[in-house]
Design an enzyme around this catalytic site. Structure first.
Site, mmCIF file in Angstrom:
data_model
loop_
_atom_site.group_PDB
_atom_site.id
_atom_site.type_symbol
_atom_site.label_atom_id
_atom_site.label_comp_id
_atom_site.label_asym_id
_atom_site.label_seq_id
_atom_site.Cartn_x
_atom_site.Cartn_y
_atom_site.Cartn_z
ATOM 1 N N HIS A 58 24.020 -30.911 42.823
ATOM 2 C CA HIS A 58 23.030 -30.750 42.720
ATOM 3 C C HIS A 58 22.969 -30.274 44.018
ATOM 4 O O HIS A 58 21.691 -30.184 45.155
ATOM 5 C CB HIS A 58 22.402 -32.530 43.360
ATOM 6 N N GLU A 79 20.242 -27.082 38.862
ATOM 7 C CA GLU A 79 22.365 -28.034 38.918
ATOM 8 C C GLU A 79 22.516 -28.003 37.605
ATOM 9 O O GLU A 79 22.387 -27.852 36.813
ATOM 10 C CB GLU A 79 21.291 -29.069 39.527
#
Ligand code: TA6
Length: 299
Positions: A169, A272
């Site tokens: 992320h 991400e």
């Protein structure tokens, strides 16, 4: 000896790699070579700084990030595993637990080209087993230099098949999110979380003039963050990933989150690489899955 001192004794490298506990006893690995400087929190094996020599930081860390055990650190590269996003059971933590539990350092090596590789393993315990009752050791291999490579390896040592979702992320540092764009996703379908996960198709580059929260599905494409104000492009290459998530909370959501810092949302952009939504990973007993990313700068 403290955790940090013990780790330095075991893995330290003459000032290029040492371990410290700068905040609230949270141990970090500090890297300083001729190629880059970086910092990795042992909680979550989370990269929280990566700055190639002569460059502005590539990775964004919130000025209001909280460093307390069990709380996700806002910024860097949180590891979302063994699920991405909200779990069907609302009592379970969003994005899984890998980012909020301690990891062990298992190896550190300096390579002939002066890149450093650190290897971390998630330290499963009764708490994690309660959330994820499978034997699936998780390893993260991080190679740092003028590029940054992460390889997240899940091994299914259980007798049962497992299904997981995941993402690295990554919060990238940008000059002003209103001035940047992301290419590589043109023509791809995405689930738009801002409008209830409607399925839409990307037209051209992704640009930002409000909240963006999209899961691009069935894509193995490289992406590029174009940052004209800082006169740089960030190349995002990936393997073992069929989803790319693009996220900026914008002002309202950022304010509500409380750990983004004032106007922090203008200086960050998440791109991400993972496997989310229907791109979940199914692992038969004995199988392993590798999610790999490589970040680099070009002009
Ligand atoms: O990856 C985007 C996202 O799923 C957003 O919906 C938002 O929830 C973000 O992750 C941050 O989640 P966190 O749990 O770290 O606050």
């Amino acid at each position: 000896m403290t955790d940090a001192a013990d780790l330095t004794a075991r893995f330290g490298m003459d000032g290029r790699l040492e371990f410290t506990s700068p905040a609230d006893g949270m141990a970090v690995a500090d890297i300083k070579t001729r190629l880059c400087s970086a910092r990795i929190a042992l909680q979550g094996a989370q990269v929280i700084d990566w700055t190639p020599a002569g460059e502005k930081p590539l990775i964004w860390l919130s000025p209001a990030a909280k460093f307390s055990a069990g709380k996700s650190i806002r910024g860097g590269i949180p590891v979302c595993w063994p699920w991405f996003g909200a779990h069907a059971d609302p009592s379970l933590p969003a994005h899984g637990f890998a980012r909020t539990v301690p990891w062990r350092v298992t190896a550190a090596e300096s390579r002939p080209d002066d890149n450093l590789t650190l290897v971390f393993e998630l330290a499963a315990n009764a708490a994690t087993q309660a959330l994820w009752p499978y034997t699936t050791p998780l390893q993260l291999r991080i190679t740092l230099g003028r590029t940054l490579q992460l390889e997240l390896i899940t091994r299914n040592e259980d007798k049962r098949e497992v299904t997981l979702s995941e993402a690295l992320h990554t919060y990238f540092a940008v000059s002003d999110v209103r001035q940047v764009s992301v290419t590589g996703l043109d023509g791809g379908d995405y689930l738009d979380k801002v409008t209830g996960f409607d399925r839409k198709t990307q037209q051209g580059a992704v640009t930002f003039d409000g909240e963006v929260d999209r899961i691009y599905v069935d894509t193995a494409a490289e992406c590029v963050i174009h940052d004209p104000l800082w006169q740089r492009r960030i190349l995002i290459e990936k393997q073992g990933s069929d989803s790319t998530v693009v996220w900026n909370p914008w002002h309202g959501k950022a304010t509500a989150m409380g750990d983004m810092g004032a106007e922090g949302y203008l200086s960050m952009l998440c791109v991400e690489s993972g496997n989310a939504a229907h791109n979940q990973v199914r692992l038969a007993p004995g199988d392993e899955h590798r999610l790999c990313v490589r970040y680099s700068i070009s002009r």
